[in-house]
Write an enzyme that holds these catalytic residues in place. Structure first.
Site, PDB file in Angstrom:
ATOM      1  N   HIS A   1     -21.043   4.880 -27.311  1.00 61.47           N
ATOM      2  CA  HIS A   1     -20.338   5.651 -26.290  1.00 61.47           C
ATOM      3  C   HIS A   1     -19.044   4.987 -25.841  1.00 61.47           C
ATOM      4  CE1 HIS A   1     -22.637   3.007 -23.451  1.00 61.47           C
ATOM      5  NE2 HIS A   1     -21.551   3.159 -22.707  1.00 61.47           N
TER       6      HIS A   1
ATOM      7  N   ASP B   1     -26.932   4.665 -29.985  1.00 61.08           N
ATOM      8  CA  ASP B   1     -25.854   4.132 -29.151  1.00 61.08           C
ATOM      9  C   ASP B   1     -25.347   2.792 -29.689  1.00 61.08           C
ATOM     10  OD1 ASP B   1     -23.958   4.323 -27.177  1.00 61.08           O
ATOM     11  OD2 ASP B   1     -25.186   3.350 -25.647  1.00 61.08           O
TER      12      ASP B   1
ATOM     13  N   SER C   1     -21.003  -2.351 -21.093  1.00 59.92           N
ATOM     14  CA  SER C   1     -21.527  -1.656 -22.263  1.00 59.92           C
ATOM     15  C   SER C   1     -20.922  -2.215 -23.547  1.00 59.92           C
ATOM     16  CB  SER C   1     -21.225  -0.161 -22.173  1.00 59.92           C
ATOM     17  OG  SER C   1     -22.014   0.458 -21.193  1.00 59.92           O
TER      18      SER C   1
END
Length: 318
Positions: free
Chosen positions: A64, A94, A173
């Site tokens: 993402h 992901d 992230s």
């Protein structure tokens, strides 16, 4: 009371020193290999983190973070900045693999999240809120979590997600979650709530995904064409098979590999490929590229009898 405090002081200091030594050692080992990412897509700019895991400029990050981007820039802790291109992304796990134009930083050592235990110390390294090279520490606060992921019309669960109380914020992230030996056991992916962060595990399944992304730029997945719900097994079947639950089939897609193999509504799948199946995730983890076109033995419980069939999964189309 003063005496008690004095007596406990050295022990507390020793414990704090040991904790600090672990965190600082892990930080020194992992920090140089973590980059701050900057990407720009049609929707605007974005940022995140990535981890160097190969000797030829390969970086691992969250899908993402680079969604919709073909390239971007990576900045390492020593100030080195380089361009990267996206090699491949897999939104259903992901995970994404990038390749930097040039980098001299050492790769991290990838560990195995399957060996983690609740309460184990972990260290998160990333670039939250634009603060490059940030380190937080905490413990594994949960294991075996599931995180929904979507790619177009396909939705799957990311399995065995690691839950930690090491502070994570936007920008973390794609960064590293490392164990006390400095091995990267997860890629930070989400903030689940106050004091809770989630990381995609590094294990045999995700290593296969990373390999596919590196070599092919995408992940091929197999498709069986069934949907099911977990159900408890009758006591006599549980005693015979050694498992307590199976997967009751509630949908079979007409003409699918499952339908052609003779799997019917109401069947309870007990095993596939020689592995016990107790829920949808147990079946899902078998549906990677190696299963496409291969014979997959499936054992089902049908009207009290064990029945063996053979399915041949096809490639999942999106």
């Amino acid at each position: 009371m003063d005496t008690d405090r004095t007596a406990s002081g050295p022990a507390e200091e020793a414990a704090l020193d040991a904790y600090s030594r672990v965190v600082t050692t892990v930080a020194a080992r992992v920090l140089p290999s973590v980059a701050a990412l900057s990407v720009r897509t049609a929707r605007g700019g974005g940022a995140g983190s990535a981890v160097t895991f190969g000797t030829d400029g390969l970086l691992l990050t969250s899908a993402h973070v680079v969604q919709g981007a073909r390239d971007g820039s990576a900045t390492f802790g020593d100030g080195t900045e380089t361009r990267f291109r996206v090699v491949g992304t897999d939104p259903l796990s992901d995970l994404a693999v990038l390749r930097a134009d040039e980098t001299t930083v050492p790769p991290v050592e990838l560990g195995d999240a399957d060996g983690l235990r609740i309460g184990q110390l972990v260290v998160a390294v990333g670039n939250p809120m634009g603060l490059a090279g940030s380190v937080t520490a905490g413990v594994v606060s949960g294991l075996g979590r599931s995180l929904p992921a979507r790619d177009g019309r396909v939705t799957r669960l990311i399995e065995d997600v690691i839950q930690t109380d090491a502070a994570l914020n936007p920008g973390n992230s794609g960064g590293a979650l490392a164990d006390s030996a400095g091995r990267v056991v997860g890629i930070n992916t989400a903030v689940a709530g106050y004091g809770l962060g989630l990381a995609v595990p590094i294990n045999a399944t995700t290593r296969g995904i990373i390999r596919d992304l590196t070599e092919n730029g995408r992940v091929r997945r197999a498709w069986l064409g069934v949907a099911g719900v977990p159900v408890p097994l009758p006591p006599e079947v549980a005693a015979r098979t050694g498992q307590r639950r199976g997967l009751r089939v509630v949908e079979v897609v007409p003409g699918s590999p499952a339908g052609l193999a003779g799997i019917y509504l109401g069947d309870v799948i007990l095993a596939a490929g020689g592995r016990p199946v107790s829920d949808g995730q147990g079946l899902q983890r078998l549906m990677l590229g190696d299963a496409i076109g291969s014979r997959l033995p499936v054992t089902v419980l049908r009207r009290g009898a064990l029945v063996d069939v053979v399915a041949v999964p096809t490639e999942l189309s999106r």
